[in-house]
Design an enzyme around this catalytic site. Structure first.
Site, PDB file in Angstrom:
ATOM      1  N   SER A   1      -0.280  -2.245   8.145  1.00  0.00           N
ATOM      2  CA  SER A   1       0.872  -2.637   8.975  1.00  0.00           C
ATOM      3  C   SER A   1       0.407  -3.509  10.138  1.00  0.00           C
ATOM      4  O   SER A   1       1.169  -4.335  10.647  1.00  0.00           O
ATOM      5  CB  SER A   1       1.576  -1.394   9.510  1.00  0.00           C
ATOM      6  OG  SER A   1       1.947  -0.570   8.430  1.00  0.00           O
ATOM      7  N   ARG A   2      -0.837  -3.332  10.572  1.00  0.00           N
ATOM      8  CA  ARG A   2      -1.336  -4.096  11.731  1.00  0.00           C
ATOM      9  C   ARG A   2      -1.722  -5.532  11.360  1.00  0.00           C
ATOM     10  O   ARG A   2      -1.975  -6.338  12.259  1.00  0.00           O
ATOM     11  CB  ARG A   2      -2.511  -3.369  12.379  1.00  0.00           C
ATOM     12  CG  ARG A   2      -2.091  -2.083  13.074  1.00  0.00           C
ATOM     13  CD  ARG A   2      -3.204  -1.482  13.919  1.00  0.00           C
ATOM     14  NE  ARG A   2      -2.711  -0.439  14.791  1.00  0.00           N
ATOM     15  CZ  ARG A   2      -2.739   0.875  14.516  1.00  0.00           C
ATOM     16  NH1 ARG A   2      -3.241   1.306  13.380  1.00  0.00           N
ATOM     17  NH2 ARG A   2      -2.253   1.744  15.372  1.00  0.00           N
TER      18      ARG A   2
ATOM     19  N   GLY B   1       0.843  -1.199   0.000  1.00  0.00           N
ATOM     20  CA  GLY B   1       0.000   0.000   0.000  1.00  0.00           C
ATOM     21  C   GLY B   1       0.877   1.248   0.000  1.00  0.00           C
ATOM     22  O   GLY B   1       0.671   2.184  -0.785  1.00  0.00           O
ATOM     23  N   HIS B   2       1.898   1.244   0.874  1.00  0.00           N
ATOM     24  CA  HIS B   2       2.826   2.380   0.895  1.00  0.00           C
ATOM     25  C   HIS B   2       3.588   2.465  -0.437  1.00  0.00           C
ATOM     26  O   HIS B   2       3.837   3.545  -0.951  1.00  0.00           O
ATOM     27  CB  HIS B   2       3.848   2.217   2.031  1.00  0.00           C
ATOM     28  CG  HIS B   2       3.235   2.191   3.393  1.00  0.00           C
ATOM     29  ND1 HIS B   2       3.161   1.049   4.165  1.00  0.00           N
ATOM     30  CD2 HIS B   2       2.675   3.176   4.132  1.00  0.00           C
ATOM     31  CE1 HIS B   2       2.589   1.334   5.316  1.00  0.00           C
ATOM     32  NE2 HIS B   2       2.279   2.607   5.328  1.00  0.00           N
TER      33      HIS B   2
END
Ligand code: PAF
Length: 299
Positions: A191-192, A41-42
């Site tokens: 990230s989680r 996503g980043h």
């Protein structure tokens, strides 16, 4: 790629890069603020920035001010070496990795409050969260001074808050929102997701399934928000360890609830899977020609 943690050094480097930037791109500095633990996503945000801008700056800063004391600040994944490898491979020019002391020196007492919208969706579940986000992003915008800043649609409420901040405080930049990037089975990248056990990872699919079910219902002609809310809640509750935080059908700009989705809407869900809080959302297009487009005036 330069990795800098000092604010004045970053400013000096950016001044020089701007003065010497001769790449044929329409805007100079594109900025991707992150908290690290980077994923695809980043990567998509960085690629969008690379496409639009001559100079690409990313920041990695796990912002203590957007976590409540009981939240996961101390265990939030910190993977600086891998993150920098990825950013370098994607052609980022500068990575800014400030310390908490540099961002919030003792006595720092100024905050940015984007009233009302900050209290909705995640802001209602996480009081003070968006005050912390708006404050750090405002500081980062002042430090980096980008022309374009890139955020993911996955954090739809964050996008609404930051767009309003930029509008209301006349930041001289444009926010570009990139589509949510998903795993092949539909799970929104986050990230989680690293916190999830194998079984929780399976159950986490209930979020994207809930949205898909509501989207299909809307596509087959249902435009009552109440019916879509019921569908999303029922799908989310299928997982044995799921605890629904919110389901919402809202205007993507104001985050206020809608009764009818015919003019478009943001469908948003948040649910705990085990102890991990996950969010996801989908934008419904207008079926009337009166479109609700985030950041744009309604026709
Ligand atoms: O979306 C995030 O990762 C964070 O909220 C942000 C925008 C980097 C601010 O800390």
């Amino acid at each position: 790629m330069q990795i800098l943690s000092d604010i004045s050094e970053l400013r000096t480097v950016l001044r020089t890069l701007r003065a010497t930037d001769d790449r044929p791109t329409p805007r100079s500095v594109g900025f991707v603020p992150t908290m690290g633990a980077l994923h695809d996503g980043h990567r998509s945000l960085v690629r969008a920035a690379r496409q639009h801008c001559g100079i690409v700056v990313a920041s990695i800063f796990v912002n203590p001010r957007q976590f409540a004391p009981h939240e996961d600040f101390s265990r939030y994944p910190r993977t600086l070496a891998e993150d920098c490898q990825m950013l370098e491979a994607e052609g980022v020019d500068v990575v800014f990795t400030p310390t908490a002391e540099a961002m919030y020196p003792p006595g720092a007492a100024a905050f940015v409050d984007v009233e009302e919208v900050s209290d909705r969706l995640d802001g209602a579940s996480r009081p003070g969260h968006f005050r912390g986000v708006a404050t750090v992003v405002a500081k980062l915008f002042h430090i980096v001074q980008p022309e374009l800043a890139f955020f993911g649609q996955k954090d739809a409420a964050q996008v609404a808050v930051l767009r309003k901040m930029v509008r209301d405080l006349d930041f001289p930049l444009e926010i570009i929102v990139c589509p949510t990037v998903r795993e092949p089975d539909g799970l929104a990248m986050s990230s989680r997701n690293r916190y999830l056990s194998t079984e929780e990872r399976r159950q986490a699919l209930s979020l994207s399934r809930a949205l898909q079910a509501a989207q299909m219902q809307a596509a087959s002609g249902e435009h009552r928000a109440s019916a879509l809310l019921q569908t999303m809640r029922a799908t989310l509750q299928e997982g044995p360890s799921a605890r629904v935080d919110y389901v919402a059908v809202v205007d993507p700009d104001t985050l206020l609830p809608l009764d009818d989705v015919a003019s478009g809407a943001l469908l948003a869900v948040a649910s705990y899977v085990g102890s991990t809080r996950l969010i996801d959302n989908a934008l419904l297009a207008s079926t009337t020609g009166n479109t609700v487009v985030p950041g744009k005036k309604k026709s």
